[in-house]
Structures are given as structure tokens and as C-alpha cells.
Design an enzyme around this catalytic site. Structure first.
Site, PDB file in Angstrom:
ATOM      1  N   ASN A   7      51.061  47.256  37.819  1.00  0.00           N
ATOM      2  CA  ASN A   7      50.040  46.611  36.782  1.00  0.00           C
ATOM      3  C   ASN A   7      49.002  47.775  36.748  1.00  0.00           C
ATOM      4  OD1 ASN A   7      47.955  45.634  35.913  1.00  0.00           O
ATOM      5  ND2 ASN A   7      48.628  43.581  36.242  1.00  0.00           N
ATOM      6  N   ASP A   9      46.101  47.610  34.503  1.00  0.00           N
ATOM      7  CA  ASP A   9      44.995  47.018  33.862  1.00  0.00           C
ATOM      8  C   ASP A   9      43.883  47.728  34.243  1.00  0.00           C
ATOM      9  OD1 ASP A   9      46.741  45.433  32.667  1.00  0.00           O
ATOM     10  OD2 ASP A   9      46.151  43.456  34.018  1.00  0.00           O
ATOM     11  N   HIS A  10      43.721  47.922  35.501  1.00  0.00           N
ATOM     12  CA  HIS A  10      42.304  48.503  36.113  1.00  0.00           C
ATOM     13  C   HIS A  10      42.204  50.060  35.800  1.00  0.00           C
ATOM     14  CE1 HIS A  10      41.447  44.887  37.360  1.00  0.00           C
ATOM     15  NE2 HIS A  10      42.566  44.523  38.245  1.00  0.00           N
ATOM     16  N   ARG A  18      32.927  52.481  30.387  1.00  0.00           N
ATOM     17  CA  ARG A  18      32.122  53.544  29.570  1.00  0.00           C
ATOM     18  C   ARG A  18      32.540  53.510  28.044  1.00  0.00           C
ATOM     19  NH1 ARG A  18      29.308  57.812  32.157  1.00  0.00           N
ATOM     20  NH2 ARG A  18      28.498  56.767  33.947  1.00  0.00           N
ATOM     21  N   HIS A  43      48.176  43.388  31.058  1.00  0.00           N
ATOM     22  CA  HIS A  43      47.788  42.200  30.785  1.00  0.00           C
ATOM     23  C   HIS A  43      46.736  42.277  29.303  1.00  0.00           C
ATOM     24  CE1 HIS A  43      45.670  37.925  31.915  1.00  0.00           C
ATOM     25  NE2 HIS A  43      46.194  37.790  30.673  1.00  0.00           N
ATOM     26  N   ARG A  45      44.371  40.766  27.170  1.00  0.00           N
ATOM     27  CA  ARG A  45      43.627  39.476  27.300  1.00  0.00           C
ATOM     28  C   ARG A  45      42.964  39.288  26.054  1.00  0.00           C
ATOM     29  NH1 ARG A  45      42.601  38.041  33.081  1.00  0.00           N
ATOM     30  NH2 ARG A  45      41.436  36.329  32.445  1.00  0.00           N
ATOM     31  N   ARG A  49      39.195  42.624  27.682  1.00  0.00           N
ATOM     32  CA  ARG A  49      38.288  43.331  28.546  1.00  0.00           C
ATOM     33  C   ARG A  49      38.941  44.633  29.357  1.00  0.00           C
ATOM     34  NH1 ARG A  49      38.395  39.019  33.636  1.00  0.00           N
ATOM     35  NH2 ARG A  49      38.029  37.768  32.098  1.00  0.00           N
ATOM     36  N   HIS A  50      40.201  44.920  29.214  1.00  0.00           N
ATOM     37  CA  HIS A  50      40.721  46.258  29.878  1.00  0.00           C
ATOM     38  C   HIS A  50      41.802  46.796  28.997  1.00  0.00           C
ATOM     39  CE1 HIS A  50      43.433  43.233  31.695  1.00  0.00           C
ATOM     40  NE2 HIS A  50      42.469  43.135  32.713  1.00  0.00           N
ATOM     41  N   GLU A  70      51.868  40.787  30.026  1.00  0.00           N
ATOM     42  CA  GLU A  70      51.252  39.399  30.362  1.00  0.00           C
ATOM     43  C   GLU A  70      50.440  38.829  29.354  1.00  0.00           C
ATOM     44  OE1 GLU A  70      50.893  40.402  35.386  1.00  0.00           O
ATOM     45  OE2 GLU A  70      49.156  40.055  33.903  1.00  0.00           O
ATOM     46  N   THR A 102      40.108  37.374  37.784  1.00  0.00           N
ATOM     47  CA  THR A 102      41.450  37.878  37.547  1.00  0.00           C
ATOM     48  C   THR A 102      42.324  36.296  37.379  1.00  0.00           C
ATOM     49  OG1 THR A 102      43.328  38.818  38.725  1.00  0.00           O
ATOM     50  CG2 THR A 102      41.924  37.678  40.051  1.00  0.00           C
ATOM     51  N   THR A 103      43.481  36.548  37.157  1.00  0.00           N
ATOM     52  CA  THR A 103      44.276  35.380  36.806  1.00  0.00           C
ATOM     53  C   THR A 103      44.296  34.368  37.993  1.00  0.00           C
ATOM     54  OG1 THR A 103      45.764  36.742  35.772  1.00  0.00           O
ATOM     55  CG2 THR A 103      46.609  34.584  36.105  1.00  0.00           C
ATOM     56  N   GLU A 153      57.672  34.061  37.843  1.00  0.00           N
ATOM     57  CA  GLU A 153      56.894  34.889  38.746  1.00  0.00           C
ATOM     58  C   GLU A 153      56.017  33.976  39.885  1.00  0.00           C
ATOM     59  OE1 GLU A 153      55.176  38.340  37.246  1.00  0.00           O
ATOM     60  OE2 GLU A 153      53.266  38.329  38.770  1.00  0.00           O
ATOM     61  N   HIS A 200      50.618  39.138  42.595  1.00  0.00           N
ATOM     62  CA  HIS A 200      49.270  38.658  42.992  1.00  0.00           C
ATOM     63  C   HIS A 200      48.708  39.006  44.273  1.00  0.00           C
ATOM     64  CE1 HIS A 200      45.308  37.499  41.614  1.00  0.00           C
ATOM     65  NE2 HIS A 200      45.584  37.586  40.403  1.00  0.00           N
ATOM     66  N   GLY A 201      48.015  39.859  44.382  1.00  0.00           N
ATOM     67  CA  GLY A 201      47.497  39.968  45.771  1.00  0.00           C
ATOM     68  C   GLY A 201      48.270  40.717  46.832  1.00  0.00           C
ATOM     69  N   GLY A 222      49.142  45.615  41.134  1.00  0.00           N
ATOM     70  CA  GLY A 222      48.317  46.297  40.369  1.00  0.00           C
ATOM     71  C   GLY A 222      47.044  46.910  41.286  1.00  0.00           C
ATOM     72  N   HIS A 223      46.177  45.817  41.824  1.00  0.00           N
ATOM     73  CA  HIS A 223      45.027  46.343  41.995  1.00  0.00           C
ATOM     74  C   HIS A 223      44.798  47.200  43.504  1.00  0.00           C
ATOM     75  CE1 HIS A 223      40.853  45.854  44.153  1.00  0.00           C
ATOM     76  NE2 HIS A 223      40.702  45.844  42.871  1.00  0.00           N
TER      77      HIS A 223
HETATM   78  N1  PXP Z   1      51.114  39.176  38.305  1.00  0.00           N
HETATM   79  C1  PXP Z   1      50.360  38.479  37.573  1.00  0.00           C
HETATM   80  C2  PXP Z   1      50.947  37.274  36.707  1.00  0.00           C
HETATM   81  C3  PXP Z   1      49.069  38.926  37.294  1.00  0.00           C
HETATM   82  O1  PXP Z   1      48.368  38.105  36.533  1.00  0.00           O
HETATM   83  C4  PXP Z   1      48.525  40.029  38.165  1.00  0.00           C
HETATM   84  C5  PXP Z   1      47.067  40.473  38.041  1.00  0.00           C
HETATM   85  O2  PXP Z   1      46.794  40.828  36.827  1.00  0.00           O
HETATM   86  C6  PXP Z   1      49.515  40.419  39.114  1.00  0.00           C
HETATM   87  C7  PXP Z   1      50.759  40.170  39.222  1.00  0.00           C
HETATM   88  C8  PXP Z   1      48.828  41.749  39.930  1.00  0.00           C
HETATM   89  O3  PXP Z   1      48.041  41.348  40.811  1.00  0.00           O
HETATM   90  P1  PXP Z   1      47.367  42.200  41.780  1.00  0.00           P
HETATM   91  O4  PXP Z   1      46.250  43.404  40.739  1.00  0.00           O
HETATM   92  O5  PXP Z   1      46.426  41.428  42.801  1.00  0.00           O
HETATM   93  O6  PXP Z   1      48.274  43.240  42.318  1.00  0.00           O
END
Ligand code: PXP
Length: 246
Positions: A7, A9-10, A18, A43, A45, A49-50, A70, A102-103, A153, A200-201, A222-223
Site C-alpha cells: 500500500n 498511500d503514504h 506540500r 485507497h 478516499r 487526502r493522499h 480500496e 486510517t480505516t 480481507e 492493517h497494522g 503499507g505504513h
Molecule cells: N488493508 C486495508 C483495507 C487498509 O485500509 C489498510 C490501510 O490503508 C491496509 C490494509 C494497510 O494497513 P497498514 O498501513 O497499517 O499496513
């Protein structure tokens, strides 16, 4: 082997801080695929935002593996139209709330949710694989399949929080409880034959503790990958700037 969706997004979060052109998530996707990513997840949104619409458009052209979009399961912000127009390989339907960082939590699924059903139907009619982001709950997983989803998921956020609180101590009661929820959910998914993803996480420290989940096909992370990429690249980035100042 478990499929890794990265992911990005970040990467776009840093760019949008910026409102400039760098770092480019499309370039990040190319590098992620060179690093072995099986897919790229973004994602889009409603508040943009990103990730922006143009990013998704370019990613559709450049991503070689699976492009997983997403999005929230409704027409707000024109995102359903973007998906139907660009046809990513996969869509993961997630709940979305403007105030969240975040979600938060999985989708609340009801059999009579006509908006969700219509969304799944429209996406599948375009041959897009549809996944629903859900809490690890067997009844929700069965309902997801009844509504026509190809995959679920599992939201691993609560488990990841429990893992962080006890630093992965397997005998910790709350970690055991969260792991049992994921294991039961994975078994329920395997029993009815719906594809199983998780996300997630998830981090470099905790991900190995979920590899045993029955029939787990894909994780979306992602993060922590973007965070590590920033750290790994910092020394070289500073060196390059110093060289220009000699
Ligand atoms: N899966 C879904 C459905 C999410 O919404 C996210 C966060 O955008 C992720 C996975 C990835 O989560 P993380 O950034 O904590 O790895």
C-alpha cells in the site's frame, strides 16, 4: 507463498503535505514491484487526502502485478465511477469516515444493504475481483459470500495492537484472544471457500505470527513498508545533497 500487496498511500501523503509532485506514488509502485511486490494497493478516499484520481489512472497503466483499489462502497466522491472506468484488477471495499486517521474497523454488512450489493454487482460485472474488509467474524464472512464477494480481507488491526502492547508475547491473554478470532475467521473462510486476505497494522516484527492462518492468500501492508523505505533511504539522500554543496 502469501501474495504481498504494497500500500503506497503514504508516499502520496508526503507529496500532498506540500501539494507538489514528489515523491511520486507511481514511481514508488515501480520500485515496489522491482522489490518483489505482487501487487500495489491504493485507497482513493472521498476527501482525496493522499492518492489522487490521476495516480490511479497512471497506476492502471504501469502496475504489472495486481492493482488493488480500496474504496468506500457508495457513489460519494465519484470513486465508484473511477473504479468502473479504470477497472483495477481488484477492489477492496472498506468503511470510510472523514474524521478517521486510517480505516477504523471492518465493514458492517447487512443482508439487506442494497447499496453494498449493487456496488459488488457493478464491480463484478466489470470482472473486478471484489474483496470486503471485515472484522474477523465467521457470520460476517458468510454474509460477504452471500452478497457476492470473491474475497474477504480480515482486519488485523486489533490483533496488531494487542501484539504491540505485549511485544508479541504468545502467552498474553489478549493476544491469544485476538489470534483465536483471526484463526476462527480464517477457518470459516476456508470452510466456505472464499478467498482470504488480511491487512492493517502488519509489521516486520509481527507478520510471521499470522503466516499459519489457513488458506491465507494475500496481505496488504503499507505504513511500515513506507516508514522503512524512508529510513533506509535517508543516508543516501543526505549524501546526495552534501555532494551538491561541495
Ligand atoms: N488493508 C486495508 C483495507 C487498509 O485500509 C489498510 C490501510 O490503508 C491496509 C490494509 C494497510 O494497513 P497498514 O498501513 O497499517 O499496513
Amino acid at each position: 507463498m502469501i501474495h504481498l500487496g504494497v500500500n503506497i498511500d503514504h508516499v502520496a501523503t508526503i507529496r500532498q503535505a506540500r501539494r507538489t509532485v514528489e515523491p511520486d506514488p507511481v514511481a514508488a509502485a515501480v520500485l515496489a514491484e522491482l522489490g518483489g511486490a505482487d501487487g500495489i494497493t491504493v485507497h482513493l478516499r472521498a476527501d482525496r487526502r493522499h492518492i489522487q484520481d490521476t495516480d490511479v489512472k497512471q497506476l492502471r497503466r504501469t502496475v504489472r502485478g495486481v492493482l488493488n483499489l480500496e474504496m468506500a462502497p457508495h457513489e460519494d466522491g465519484g470513486i465508484l465511477a473511477v473504479a468502473l472506468n479504470l477497472v483495477p484488477d481488484q477492489v477492496c471495499l472498506v468503511p470510510e469516515n472523514r474524521a478517521e486517521v486510517t480505516t477504523e474497523g471492518g465493514l458492517l454488512i447487512r443482508a439487506e444493504d442494497t447499496i453494498l450489493c449493487r456496488c459488488i454487482e457493478l464491480l463484478r460485472a466489470r470482472r473486478i475481483l471484489v474483496s470486503l474488509f471485515v472484522e474477523p467474524d465467521p457470520e460476517t464472512i458468510k454474509l460477504a459470500q452471500q452478497l457476492g464477494a470473491d474475497a474477504v480481507e480480515l482486519h488485523t488491526g486489533s490483533w496488531a495492537n494487542a501484539w504491540a502492547s505485549c511485544r508479541g508475547r504468545r502467552e498474553d491473554p489478549s493476544l491469544r484472544h485476538e489470534l483465536a478470532r483471526l484463526e476462527n475467521a480464517a477457518e470459516a473462510a476456508a470452510a466456505i471457500g472464499i478467498r482470504l486476505h488480511a491487512g492493517h497494522g502488519l509489521t516486520y516484527a509481527n507478520v510471521s505470527d499470522l503466516k499459519h492462518l489457513p488458506a491465507l492468500r494475500e496481505v496488504n501492508i503499507g505504513h511500515c513498508i513506507v516508514s522503512r523505505a524512508v529510513m533506509i533511504g535517508m543516508q543516501q539522500a543526505v549524501r546526495d545533497m552534501k555532494n551538491l554543496l561541495v
